[in-house]
Design a protein around this motif. Structure first.
Motif, PDB file in Angstrom:
ATOM      1  N   GLU A  19       0.831  -1.214   0.000  1.00 51.87           N
ATOM      2  CA  GLU A  19       0.000   0.000   0.000  1.00 51.87           C
ATOM      3  C   GLU A  19       0.864   1.262   0.000  1.00 51.87           C
ATOM      4  O   GLU A  19       0.603   2.215  -0.735  1.00 51.87           O
ATOM      5  N   SER A  40       1.024   3.993  -2.859  1.00 48.36           N
ATOM      6  CA  SER A  40       0.682   5.366  -2.495  1.00 48.36           C
ATOM      7  C   SER A  40       1.786   6.326  -2.938  1.00 48.36           C
ATOM      8  O   SER A  40       1.504   7.436  -3.402  1.00 48.36           O
ATOM      9  N   SER A  48      -6.502   1.681  -1.738  1.00 49.68           N
ATOM     10  CA  SER A  48      -6.414   0.849  -0.544  1.00 49.68           C
ATOM     11  C   SER A  48      -5.898   1.643   0.659  1.00 49.68           C
ATOM     12  O   SER A  48      -6.442   1.543   1.760  1.00 49.68           O
ATOM     13  N   GLU A  49      -4.859   2.454   0.439  1.00 51.55           N
ATOM     14  CA  GLU A  49      -4.331   3.215   1.573  1.00 51.55           C
ATOM     15  C   GLU A  49      -5.361   4.249   2.047  1.00 51.55           C
ATOM     16  O   GLU A  49      -5.474   4.519   3.241  1.00 51.55           O
ATOM     17  N   ARG A  82      -7.178  -6.045   1.440  1.00 53.75           N
ATOM     18  CA  ARG A  82      -7.216  -5.334   2.729  1.00 53.75           C
ATOM     19  C   ARG A  82      -8.558  -5.563   3.430  1.00 53.75           C
ATOM     20  O   ARG A  82      -8.604  -5.822   4.625  1.00 53.75           O
TER      21      ARG A  82
END
Lengths: 429, 180
Positions: free
Chosen positions: B8, B12, B61-62, B145
């Motif tokens: 992640e 990012s 996701s982050e 996640r």
């Protein structure tokens, strides 16, 4: 009947706290399946999320978010408030009025209301309290002044509205300028009146020599130049809003670097925060698009428009009811959530009633400003409370006079549409 | 979870680099157009087809891990922690179904584009799959996640323990959100 299942599921998912984009996307797919359109899902899911985020207009979102991050990094807000305070400070409620001016100036280059409120809370609020301002009044004016960001060019809320309502974003951003000035004057007039009625709540500071005033004004010069560049290129038609936003972000980075505020860590932090913000906004737009397929294929919007058209009621009554609905929703729902949930349904209605979508967008955003200070979830009040160490109830009480004043500003904008529409009609002339 | 966080973070950082590139590229394009009358021919395709798609899918996701996605929390925050945990599990299931499906269908499309050797219809004929592949990568990572969080919640962990945002599950709204 299937429509109610789809919409019902959406509300259940929102109630359990699912992210709005997830809830809308999932409910949309569920609605498509139960309404017998399952065969279109693979086509929609393999193309729609990608095509939604890859529109050139979408650039304005990450770039204005990035610009806001760099402006925050530069620490300009302090100088901005000091400059405004030296000119207005001696008037009744002068520091409060200077906060409104600083809020508008800061909002012109930082398009997020909460960032603006947080910055004002850590700059102008301590200055007012040091001067002997009543904390309730001081925190109220800070919370409401932060919302000016939502109406000025670089406003993320206006861009999201524009993307959802499919209106010209350049015209929309320019349309917010005069209403923002009206709102700023409304805030200033409210503070002025409060200070006249209760002078002890807002004592005046000492006079500042003219030499010092000009020095402070010069320090905010680059910020004014940045605002004029972004707004000027959009207004003159020299660049599109996405291009203006990228140039604005670069200008803000240069400005922050010139003030010695940029290093590897702070740069990465600003970029990551802007990336998170972009994902958050893109996610709700993707969710709205997926839900929109369900609404379109089940003819909900068309039926609603036809029903409203058949009502024997003035279109102004319908518009006022919609705005009152927004004010009520704003007291318990996030403004982004309200935009994404309502705009796809309300806009066809507004168009069918013959109202200008840009003017309506401005009215919608002013009601959103009110939502940012209305309990129980008025976000700006919590931001101010958090950054100033004051209790949220105190901030909410301080915003009450501004809540009433804002309703008057909405009434004026409603009665005089040209306040919002005159400037965009001059674009490129 | 550690590997997931590392991926992640990597995604990012790539998304952040894309953001920086958009700023430089679009600004340079404006400069080239007005100063030298020679705008870049590839800006639109590169920005819209690659960089914007990358920022969204690689950061997805982050952004969820930091609880930066908008949700309506006023009602659920009034409930006891057990109900909040159950609601979070349901919310994760919804996300798994949605992003699992997006991952599956975009992965299938990527394979098709690769197999047929399709190219983008722009100034430069870039292979289409190189842009689309970011969609299954990003939505797949988010699905992973969500599955991990669901399993941790089912094993008795609290919401705050499974996210990267310590204030989640209380009123984290002010801490991380606020892009209006």
């Amino acid at each position: 009947m299937t429509v109610f299942f789809g919409i019902g599921l959406l509300f259940v998912l929102l109630a359990i706290g699912a992210p709005v984009g997830f809830a809308m996307g999932f409910s949309g797919l569920f609605g498509l399946i139960i309404s017998g359109h399952a065969q279109v899902i693979s086509g929609i899911l393999s193309t729609s999320p990608i095509s939604t985020v890859s529109s050139f207009e979408m650039i304005t979102v990450p770039m204005f978010l990035l610009m806001a991050e760099f402006v925050l990094l530069s620490g300009i807000a302090d100088d901005l408030f000091k400059a405004a305070a030296t000119f207005l400070g001696r008037l009744p409620g002068g520091l409060g009025m200077a906060t409104a001016v600083a809020g508008a100036g800061f909002g012109a280059i930082c398009g997020t209301s909460t960032a603006s409120a947080a910055t004002l809370a850590s700059t102008s609020l301590p200055a007012m309290i040091r001067q002997g301002y009543e904390p309730e009044m001081a925190s109220g004016v800070v919370a409401i002044s932060g919302t000016l960001s939502m109406l000025l060019p670089t406003s993320i809320a206006l861009i999201v509205f524009g993307l959802l309502a499919q209106v010209d974003i350049g015209r929309l951003l320019i349309a917010g300028i005069v209403p923002a000035l009206l709102v700023m004057i409304t805030i200033m007039a409210t503070v002025f009146l409060l200070a006249i009625l209760h002078p002890e709540r807002a004592p005046a500071p000492a006079r500042v020599p003219w030499k010092e005033r000009w020095i402070l004004l010069r320090r905010v010069g680059p910020m004014i130049a940045l605002f004029l560049t972004v707004t000027g290129v959009i207004y003159s038609g020299l660049a599109t809003p996405p291009e203006a936003s990228a140039v604005g972000a670069l200008g803000a980075l240069v400005f922050a670097a010139a003030r010695g505020r940029v290093n590897r860590v702070s740069l990465l932090h600003a970029l990551r925060r802007a990336a998170h913000g972009t994902c958050m906004i893109a996610m709700i737009i993707v969710g709205a698009i997926l839900f929109g397929y369900f609404l379109t294929l089940s003819f909900v919007t068309q039926d609603l428009v036809a029903w409203v058209g058949s009502l024997d009621t003035s279109r102004w009554v319908i518009l006022i009811l919609i705005l009152v609905g927004y004010l009520i929703l704003g007291s318990f729902m996030d403004q982004m959530a309200i935009l994404v949930l309502t705009v796809p349904i309300v806009m066809p209605m507004i168009r069918s009633l013959g109202f200008d979508p840009i003017w309506f967008g401005i009215l919608k955003i002013v009601t959103a400003e009110v939502g940012m200070i209305t309990p129980p979830i008025g976000l700006n009040c919590y931001v101010v409370a958090r950054y100033s160490g004051r209790r949220p109830e105190e901030v909410f009480r301080g915003t009450l006079p501004h809540f009433i004043a804002h309703l008057i500003a909405i009434a004026i904008l409603l009665a005089v549409p040209s306040l919002a529409l005159w400037l965009p009609s001059r674009i490129g002339n | 979870m550690t590997i997931l966080r590392a991926i992640e973070r990597f995604f990012s950082i790539v998304a952040s680099a894309f953001l920086f590139c958009i700023m430089l590229l679009v600004s340079a394009d404006v400069f080239m157009r007005y100063a030298l009358s020679k705008p870049f021919s590839f800006t639109y395709d590169l920005v819209a087809t690659y960089l914007l798609v990358g920022i969204f899918f690689l950061g997805l996701s982050e952004t969820h891990a930091w609880r930066a996605h908008v949700s309506v929390e006023s009602l659920i925050h009034a409930c006891p922690p057990q109900i909040q945990r159950l609601a979070a599990m349901m919310s994760n299931l919804v996300g798994i179904a949605l992003f699992g499906a997006i991952c599956w269908f975009t992965a299938t499309r990527t394979m098709q584009e690769y197999t047929f050797g399709n190219v983008l219809t722009g100034e430069i004929p870039w292979p289409a799959w190189t842009s689309i592949v970011m969609a299954p990568l990003g939505s797949g990572l988010l699905t992973l996640r969500l599955i991990c969080e669901l399993l941790l919640l089912a094993s008795g962990k609290t919401i705050a323990e499974v996210t990267e945002n310590p204030s989640a599950g209380s009123n984290g709204v002010v801490e991380i959100r606020g892009f209006e």
